[in-house]
Design a protein around this motif. Structure first.
Motif, PDB file in Angstrom:
ATOM      1  N   ASP B 314       0.881  -1.168   0.000  1.00 65.84           N
ATOM      2  CA  ASP B 314       0.000   0.000   0.000  1.00 65.84           C
ATOM      3  C   ASP B 314       0.920   1.220   0.000  1.00 65.84           C
ATOM      4  OD1 ASP B 314      -1.689   2.064   0.448  1.00 65.84           O
ATOM      5  OD2 ASP B 314      -2.747   1.149   2.132  1.00 65.84           O
ATOM      6  N   SER B 315       0.981   1.904  -1.133  1.00 65.16           N
ATOM      7  CA  SER B 315       1.965   2.972  -1.274  1.00 65.16           C
ATOM      8  C   SER B 315       1.435   4.340  -0.857  1.00 65.16           C
ATOM      9  CB  SER B 315       2.459   3.028  -2.728  1.00 65.16           C
ATOM     10  OG  SER B 315       1.366   3.177  -3.609  1.00 65.16           O
ATOM     11  N   SER B 316       0.274   4.395  -0.224  1.00 60.97           N
ATOM     12  CA  SER B 316      -0.225   5.693   0.229  1.00 60.97           C
ATOM     13  C   SER B 316       0.637   6.214   1.372  1.00 60.97           C
ATOM     14  CB  SER B 316      -1.681   5.546   0.687  1.00 60.97           C
ATOM     15  OG  SER B 316      -1.742   4.682   1.800  1.00 60.97           O
ATOM     16  N   THR B 324      10.773   2.144   3.560  1.00 64.61           N
ATOM     17  CA  THR B 324      11.775   1.074   3.606  1.00 64.61           C
ATOM     18  C   THR B 324      11.982   0.522   2.204  1.00 64.61           C
ATOM     19  OG1 THR B 324      10.017  -0.476   4.083  1.00 64.61           O
ATOM     20  CG2 THR B 324      11.263   0.395   5.944  1.00 64.61           C
ATOM     21  N   SER B 325      13.132  -0.009   1.948  1.00 63.87           N
ATOM     22  CA  SER B 325      13.432  -0.359   0.562  1.00 63.87           C
ATOM     23  C   SER B 325      14.040  -1.739   0.374  1.00 63.87           C
ATOM     24  CB  SER B 325      14.392   0.667  -0.025  1.00 63.87           C
ATOM     25  OG  SER B 325      15.570   0.721   0.761  1.00 63.87           O
ATOM     26  N   LEU B 326      14.608  -2.332   1.373  1.00 68.34           N
ATOM     27  CA  LEU B 326      15.293  -3.601   1.169  1.00 68.34           C
ATOM     28  C   LEU B 326      14.683  -4.680   2.070  1.00 68.34           C
ATOM     29  CD1 LEU B 326      19.016  -2.436   1.047  1.00 68.34           C
ATOM     30  CD2 LEU B 326      17.556  -3.072  -0.861  1.00 68.34           C
ATOM     31  N   PHE B 327      14.256  -5.769   1.430  1.00 72.79           N
ATOM     32  CA  PHE B 327      13.648  -6.866   2.169  1.00 72.79           C
ATOM     33  C   PHE B 327      14.431  -8.151   1.954  1.00 72.79           C
ATOM     34  CE2 PHE B 327      10.080  -4.031   1.361  1.00 72.79           C
ATOM     35  CZ  PHE B 327       9.608  -3.874   2.635  1.00 72.79           C
ATOM     36  N   GLU B 328      14.255  -9.042   2.888  1.00 77.52           N
ATOM     37  CA  GLU B 328      14.902 -10.339   2.777  1.00 77.52           C
ATOM     38  C   GLU B 328      13.894 -11.423   3.180  1.00 77.52           C
ATOM     39  OE1 GLU B 328      19.380 -11.963   3.760  1.00 77.52           O
ATOM     40  OE2 GLU B 328      18.394 -10.623   5.147  1.00 77.52           O
ATOM     41  N   VAL B 329      14.042 -12.583   2.579  1.00 79.81           N
ATOM     42  CA  VAL B 329      13.092 -13.678   2.805  1.00 79.81           C
ATOM     43  C   VAL B 329      13.777 -14.783   3.606  1.00 79.81           C
ATOM     44  CG1 VAL B 329      11.667 -15.420   1.690  1.00 79.81           C
ATOM     45  CG2 VAL B 329      11.885 -13.163   0.677  1.00 79.81           C
ATOM     46  N   TYR B 330      13.053 -15.304   4.574  1.00 80.96           N
ATOM     47  CA  TYR B 330      13.596 -16.362   5.418  1.00 80.96           C
ATOM     48  C   TYR B 330      12.641 -17.550   5.438  1.00 80.96           C
ATOM     49  CZ  TYR B 330      17.237 -13.416   7.462  1.00 80.96           C
ATOM     50  OH  TYR B 330      18.339 -12.629   7.646  1.00 80.96           O
ATOM     51  N   GLN B 331      13.234 -18.698   5.642  1.00 79.24           N
ATOM     52  CA  GLN B 331      12.439 -19.902   5.893  1.00 79.24           C
ATOM     53  C   GLN B 331      11.987 -19.894   7.348  1.00 79.24           C
ATOM     54  OE1 GLN B 331      14.785 -23.423   5.817  1.00 79.24           O
ATOM     55  NE2 GLN B 331      13.048 -24.805   5.849  1.00 79.24           N
ATOM     56  N   LEU B 332      10.741 -20.267   7.584  1.00 75.93           N
ATOM     57  CA  LEU B 332      10.257 -20.370   8.963  1.00 75.93           C
ATOM     58  C   LEU B 332      10.431 -21.802   9.455  1.00 75.93           C
ATOM     59  CD1 LEU B 332       7.081 -18.125   8.758  1.00 75.93           C
ATOM     60  CD2 LEU B 332       9.363 -17.544   9.582  1.00 75.93           C
ATOM     61  N   LYS B 333      10.815 -21.923  10.697  1.00 76.29           N
ATOM     62  CA  LYS B 333      11.275 -23.219  11.189  1.00 76.29           C
ATOM     63  C   LYS B 333      10.197 -24.057  11.852  1.00 76.29           C
ATOM     64  CE  LYS B 333      15.434 -23.257  12.981  1.00 76.29           C
ATOM     65  NZ  LYS B 333      16.613 -22.896  13.792  1.00 76.29           N
ATOM     66  N   ASP B 334       9.127 -23.440  12.307  1.00 79.69           N
ATOM     67  CA  ASP B 334       8.070 -24.243  12.923  1.00 79.69           C
ATOM     68  C   ASP B 334       6.759 -23.479  12.876  1.00 79.69           C
ATOM     69  OD1 ASP B 334       8.641 -22.335  14.805  1.00 79.69           O
ATOM     70  OD2 ASP B 334       9.778 -23.721  16.069  1.00 79.69           O
ATOM     71  N   GLU B 335       5.737 -24.081  13.441  1.00 84.35           N
ATOM     72  CA  GLU B 335       4.394 -23.503  13.343  1.00 84.35           C
ATOM     73  C   GLU B 335       4.299 -22.184  14.111  1.00 84.35           C
ATOM     74  OE1 GLU B 335       1.343 -26.143  14.402  1.00 84.35           O
ATOM     75  OE2 GLU B 335       1.759 -27.593  12.809  1.00 84.35           O
ATOM     76  N   TRP B 336       3.585 -21.242  13.539  1.00 83.02           N
ATOM     77  CA  TRP B 336       3.421 -19.930  14.160  1.00 83.02           C
ATOM     78  C   TRP B 336       1.962 -19.469  14.127  1.00 83.02           C
ATOM     79  CZ3 TRP B 336       1.303 -16.990  10.309  1.00 83.02           C
ATOM     80  CH2 TRP B 336       1.578 -17.395   8.977  1.00 83.02           C
ATOM     81  N   TYR B 337       1.090 -20.359  13.666  1.00 86.22           N
ATOM     82  CA  TYR B 337      -0.285 -19.942  13.372  1.00 86.22           C
ATOM     83  C   TYR B 337      -1.045 -19.503  14.624  1.00 86.22           C
ATOM     84  CZ  TYR B 337       1.545 -23.116   9.903  1.00 86.22           C
ATOM     85  OH  TYR B 337       2.387 -23.751   9.041  1.00 86.22           O
ATOM     86  N   SER B 395      11.287   2.750  10.134  1.00 88.17           N
ATOM     87  CA  SER B 395      10.481   2.740   8.918  1.00 88.17           C
ATOM     88  C   SER B 395       9.363   1.730   9.076  1.00 88.17           C
ATOM     89  CB  SER B 395      11.330   2.382   7.699  1.00 88.17           C
ATOM     90  OG  SER B 395      11.758   1.046   7.798  1.00 88.17           O
ATOM     91  N   ARG B 396       8.389   1.879   8.200  1.00 90.29           N
ATOM     92  CA  ARG B 396       7.290   0.924   8.184  1.00 90.29           C
ATOM     93  C   ARG B 396       6.748   0.869   6.769  1.00 90.29           C
ATOM     94  NH1 ARG B 396       3.084   3.576  10.977  1.00 90.29           N
ATOM     95  NH2 ARG B 396       2.550   4.449   8.955  1.00 90.29           N
ATOM     96  N   ARG B 397       6.468  -0.328   6.304  1.00 92.35           N
ATOM     97  CA  ARG B 397       5.811  -0.469   5.009  1.00 92.35           C
ATOM     98  C   ARG B 397       4.640  -1.434   5.172  1.00 92.35           C
ATOM     99  NH1 ARG B 397       6.584   0.705  -0.445  1.00 92.35           N
ATOM    100  NH2 ARG B 397       8.463   1.871   0.045  1.00 92.35           N
TER     101      ARG B 397
END
Lengths: 408, 424
Positions: B314-316, B324-337, B395-397
Motif C-alpha cells: 500500500d503505497s499511500s 523502507t526499501s530492502l527486504f529479505e526472505v527467510y524460511q520459517l522453522k516451525d508452526e506460528w499460526y 520505517s514501516r511499510r
C-alpha cells in the motif's frame, strides 16, 4: 593360456563399455534391434548360419560351434557415420562401437563349447530441440524459449554359452543366453529465463532374462548345406526407476516386462570351387509379443519383422605359387530387414550392401577381415525420417591349439 | 589395441544436436509446464519489538505520526578522545596538554551535548524549520546499554527542557545542572577515563513533529560524532613538578549511543491469519509471515520450476513511513499460526529485494525453499519477510493481506510454475 587368448582378453576388456552406434530409431521398445556380428558375416550381408567353417563361428547359430580341434577367437570393432534426415533438418553422428566377441573351445571329438558376447539392441540417441513454450494456464509470461534434450543410453546384450557337436552330416548346437541390459531415457528442458529451474526426468530400466536357442546344419552333399535356427521367446524383466528433477525418485511398482519374441531363421550355402553363396531368411514375431513396458510404449505399434540376407564369398587360393591377391578372401553381401516398431504408421525398412575382404595371417592361424558397408534405414516418404549409415568394420579371428598332449 | 586406437581416433562421440528426430523421442516423456496461483492460507504480522540500534550509523530523534524516538548516550571513558590535541586550551591560554603535563584534576564549568544532523526520516509531512524542544534525562549508571529500550524508563531522572531553533540545525543541548566532578589522568599520549559512567537520554517534546536523523558515534567520522563538550579548569603538573591550571573545553565522545523507539505503528490484527494489512518495519521491528500450501496441487511427481510469493504494498502516505526499501526472505522453522510473535526464522534466501513506491507489487523468489518443501512437505511452515537491516533506521511499510474483502489483484499469492509428467 596362450598368447592369442591373452590378447583376446585384453582387447575385450578395453572394448567394454562401447555399444553400437546411435540411431534415431533407438527410442521406443528396447532399442533398435541390431545384433552384433563379426566383420566376415557383416560383409556377407549377415548371412551364414548354414556355413560351418574351421576358423569362423557364427555368433547366432550354435551348430557352428562344434569342435574343429582348435580354440577360436573372434573380435571386432565398428566405426559408423550415421546421417539422419527429417523435415526439421539433417544431422550426423559418428560412433565407435564394439559389436561382440566369441571364443569356441574343443572339448571331445566333435563336441565344442564356447562363449559369446553379443550386443542385440542400440538405445543410443541424443536429440536437442529448440522451441517456444507457453505455460498453461498462463497469466504472466507469454512464451519461454526452451531447449529440450532427449538422451538415450544403453541397450540389451546377451552372454551365451554354446555347445555343438556333429553326427555324420548333421551338426547340432544348443545355447543358453543370459540377457542383460540397461536402458536410460533422459528428458530435460531448460528455459531462457534464468529464474526458472529446468525440468527433467530420467527412466532407468535394468533388464535381465534367460533364453535358449537351438540350431542345426545339415550337409546335403559336399556343396550344399542347409540350416535352421530357432531362438525361443525370452521374457526380459526390468526394474524400472524413475527420478523426477527436483522431485521424487521411485521404483515403478511391479517392474516391467518385455518379451523378445520367437525367431526362426533358415539358411543355405552353396559352394562351387572357390565360390561360396550364402543366404538366410528370418522372421521374428514381434507383433503379438507380450510387453508391459510403461506408459510411453503403449502408443507404439509393433510389427512382425522379416529379413533376408545374401552373400557371396571368393575363397582363397591354395596354390603356393599364386599371387598374394589370390590368397585373400573377397566378399559381398546384401540384407533387408525391418524395425519392429512402426514409425508414422509404416514399417521401417532397412536395406544394406557391404563388401569386404579377409587376409589370412601369415602364420596360418587366423585372418584379419575388413568390411565396408552402407545401410539405408527408413524412408522419408513413409516414415518421415530416414538414416544413411556408412560403416567400416574390422575383425580379427584366430585359433590356437589347446589341450594338446605333448609327445615325450 | 591397434583396432581400438584407430576406431577411437576416427570415431569420435558426436551425436545428434538439432531437431532431427525430435518427433520420435517420446512426446509423452516430455512434461507439461503449468503456471498457477495458489492463495495464501495464513498470513500475519510478527511483532519483534524495539531492538538494539547501537550499531547503526544514525541516531533518530523526534516524533511523527505517533512514533516517538529517543536517543540514549553513555560516556564512560575517553577512549575516543585519544588525541591530546583535542585538549587545546581555550582562547586565553596557549598551553597545550601534552606528555609534559599530567592532569591532576578538573573542575567542571559547563557542558553541551552536540548532535550533528543528517536528514529527516520522512519529509512528507513536515517543515524543516519547525521549532521544537527536547527533554533531557539523566540515566542511572547501572543501565544495560544492550537491552535498554524505549519502555525502560525506570532509571531516568529529568534534567532540563531545552529549546532548538529549527529542526535542521545541529542540536546543542546545554547541560546547565552540575555534573559529577571530572578527574582526568594522562597516560603517555592516551587519556584514560576515571569518570565511570555518565548517561543521558534525550526525548523530543510534543512539538517535535518530525524525526531527525543525527550521526551516531559510528556514522559521522571524528568531526561529526555526537560529543559532550565539557568546559573545565584542569589542574596540571609538568615534568619538573611545577603545578599550574588551564581552563579549556574538551569534546568527549560517547562509548554507546542508541535510538529507542516506541511501539506506535499501526497495530496488527492480532489473532487473525487473514488480516487486511501486514507490516514490516525497522526500529520497532515487525516482520510478515506467509504460508501457502501447494502440496495437494503439486505432488512429488512434479518438478517445481519457479515459486514466487507475490505481495502488493500500500503505497499511500498514511500506510508508509520512511519508505523502507530492502527486504529479505527467510524460511520459517516451525508452526506460528497460533502465536505469530513466536515464529522462528531459519535460513535466509540470501537475496535482497528492492521495493519502490512506483512498483508496489513485488515478487519474492522462493524457488529453493519450495523445492525443499516439495521433497519434505511437513517442513512447509511458510516464509518470513523482514527488513534487510532492522536496526538501521525507523520505517514501516504496509502490504495488503489476505482478508476476504481484499481484491484479488492486491492480495498475496503463491505463484508456482511446475512441470507435470505423465506417470504410468
Amino acid at each position: 593360456m596362450r598368447r592369442y587368448f591373452g590378447i583376446f582378453v585384453l582387447v575385450v576388456l578395453m572394448s567394454c563399455g562401447f555399444a553400437h552406434g546411435e540411431t534415431i530409431f533407438a527410442p521406443g521398445g528396447i532399442g533398435y534391434w541390431d545384433p552384433g556380428i563379426n566383420a566376415r558375416i557383416t560383409a556377407l550381408g549377415g548371412a551364414g548360419i548354414a556355413h560351418f567353417d574351421t576358423l569362423y563361428v557364427h555368433s547366432n547359430n550354435p551348430a557352428t560351434w562344434r569342435s574343429t580341434g582348435a580354440t577360436r577367437f573372434t573380435i571386432g570393432v565398428d566405426i559408423e557415420r550415421t546421417s539422419a534426415k527429417s523435415p526439421t533438418g539433417t544431422d550426423n553422428s559418428d560412433e565407435y562401437s564394439f559389436p561382440g566377441a566369441t571364443i569356441a573351445l574343443p572339448i571331445y571329438k566333435s563336441l565344442g563349447i564356447g562363449l559369446v558376447y553379443q550386443i542385440l539392441t542400440d538405445h543410443e540417441y541424443l536429440v536437442l530441440s529448440r522451441s517456444q513454450l507457453q505455460a498453461s494456464p498462463n497469466d504472466t509470461v507469454d512464451f519461454y524459449d526452451v531447449v529440450e534434450r532427449n538422451d538415450g543410453d544403453g541397450g540389451l546384450s546377451r552372454f551365451g554359452v554354446m555347445t555343438g557337436f556333429g553326427i555324420k552330416k548333421l551338426a547340432i548346437g544348443v545355447g543358453m543366453d543370459v540377457y542383460l541390459g540397461k536402458l536410460d531415457d533422459l528428458w530435460t528442458r531448460s528455459y531462457n529465463d534464468s529464474n526458472i529451474d529446468s525440468s527433467g526426468q530420467v527412466l532407468r530400466r535394468e533388464m535381465s532374462g534367460i533364453g535358449f536357442r537351438v540350431g542345426a546344419i545339415y550337409s546335403l552333399n559336399s556343396k550344399i548345406n542347409v540350416a535352421g535356427l530357432v531362438e525361443l521367446p525370452v521374457s526380459v524383466k526390468a526394474d524400472a526407476t524413475r527420478r523426477i528433477e527436483g522431485g521424487a525418485s521411485f521404483t515403478e511398482e511391479g517392474g516391467m516386462e518385455f518379451t523378445v519374441p520367437l525367431a526362426v531363421t533358415l539358411g543355405a550355402t552353396y559352394t562351387k570351387k572357390r565360390w561360396r553363396f550364402l543366404g538366410d531368411v528370418s522372421m521374428r514375431a514381434w507383433e503379438n509379443s507380450t510387453r508391459d513396458w510403461g506408459e510411453f510404449d503403449t502408443s507404439r505399434k509393433y510389427t512382425d519383422t522379416f529379413g533376408i540376407a545374401a552373400g557371396i564369398e571368393r575363397l582363397p587360393s591354395r596354390g603356393a605359387l599364386d599371387p598374394w591377391l589370390q590368397k585373400w578372401m573377397y566378399r559381398a553381401g546384401f540384407h533387408y530387414t525391418q524395425h519392429y516398431l512402426e514409425i508414422n504408421d509404416n514399417i521401417v525398412p532397412e536395406i544394406g550392401f557391404s563388401i569386404g575382404f579377409g587376409k589370412p595371417l601369415k602364420t596360418g592361424a587366423g585372418a584379419v577381415d575388413f568390411t565396408f558397408g552402407y545401410t539405408s534405414r527408413g524412408t522419408s516418404a513413409k516414415n518421415n525420417i530416414s538414416e544413411n549409415i556408412y560403416y567400416f568394420q574390422m575383425g580379427w579371428t584366430t585359433w590356437e591349439k589347446w589341450f594338446v598332449r605333448r609327445e615325450r | 589395441m591397434f583396432l581400438i586406437g584407430l576406431a577411437t581416433l576416427f570415431g569420435g562421440c558426436a551425436q545428434y544436436d538439432s531437431n532431427t528426430g525430435s518427433d520420435l523421442t517420446g512426446a509423452d516423456f516430455r512434461g507439461t509446464l503449468v503456471d498457477t496461483l495458489i492463495p495464501i492460507d495464513s498470513a500475519a504480522t510478527m511483532l519483534v519489538g524495539d531492538i538494539n540500534k547501537s550499531a547503526s550509523a544514525y541516531l533518530i530523534l523526534g516524533r511523527q505520526e505517533g512514533m516517538i524516538s529517543d536517543i540514549a548516550f553513555r560516556f564512560s571513558n575517553f577512549t575516543r578522545l585519544d588525541n591530546p590535541e583535542l585538549l587545546i586550551a581555550d582562547g586565553d591560554s596557549t598551553a597545550n596538554f601534552d606528555t609534559s603535563y599530567s592532569i591532576d584534576s578538573a573542575t567542571w564549568h559547563s557542558a553541551t551535548l552536540k548532535l550533528f544532523g543528517n536528514a529527516f526520516i520522512d519529509t512528507s509531512d513536515i517543515s524543516p524549520y519547525t521549532p521544537w524542544t527536547a527533554d533531557i534525562f539523566r540515566i542511572a549508571k547501572d543501565f544495560d546499554p544492550v537491552t535498554i529500550s524505549y519502555s525502560d524508563t525506570t532509571t531516568m531522572s529529568f534534567m532540563l527542557n531545552d529549546t532548538f531553533a529549527t529542526a535542521v540545525d545541529t542540536a546543542e543541548l546545554e547541560i546547565n545542572i552540575p555534573l559529577d566532578s571530572l578527574v582526568f589522568l594522562q597516560m603517555d599520549t592516551t587519556l584514560a577515563s576515571m569518570w565511570d559512567t555518565l548517561a543521558f537520554r534525550v526525548r523530543p517534546s510534543a512539538d517535535a513533529n518530525f524525526l531527525q536523523r543525527y550521526y551516531s558515534r559510528l556514522g559521522g567520522g571524528e568531526s561529526r560524532v555526537p560529543v559532550l563538550a565539557v568546559n573545565a579548569t584542569f589542574y596540571l603538573t609538568d615534568t619538573t613538578g611545577v603545578q599550574s591550571s588551564v581552563t579549556s573545553t574538551v569534546n568527549i565522545a560517547p562509548t554507546f549511543n542508541s535510538t529507542l523507539a516506541n511501539d506506535s505503528f499501526t497495530i496488527p490484527q492480532a489473532g487473525s491469519l487473514t488480516p487486511e494489512r501486514l507490516y514490516v518495519s525497522q526500529g520497532y521491528a515487525r516482520r510478515m509471515l506467509y504460508r501457502g500450501d501447494f502440496a495437494s496441487l503439486v505432488d512429488s511427481m512434479n518438478t517445481i520450476n519457479l515459486a514466487e510469493l507475490w505481495i502488493v504494498g500500500d503505497s499511500s502516505n498514511t500506510a508508509q513511513f520512511s519508505r523502507t526499501s530492502l527486504f529479505e526472505v527467510y524460511q520459517l522453522k516451525d508452526e506460528w499460526y497460533d502465536d505469530p510473535d513466536s515464529a522462528r526464522f531459519g535460513t535466509s534466501s540470501a537475496r535482497v529485494y528492492t521495493v519502490r513506491d512506483s512498483i508496489p507489487k513485488i515478487r519474492l523468489d522462493i524457488t529453493p525453499l519450495a523445492r525443499f518443501w516439495h521433497s519434505y512437505p511437513d517442513s512447509n511452515f511458510g516464509i518470513g519477510v523482514r527488513e534487510f537491516v532492522e536496526t538501521a533506521s525507523l520505517s514501516r511499510r504496509t502490504f495488503y493481506g489476505n482478508a476476504s474483502n481484499v481484491p484479488d489483484t492486491l492480495r498475496p499469492w503463491l505463484r508456482i510454475v511446475y512441470t507435470e509428467y505423465k506417470i504410468p
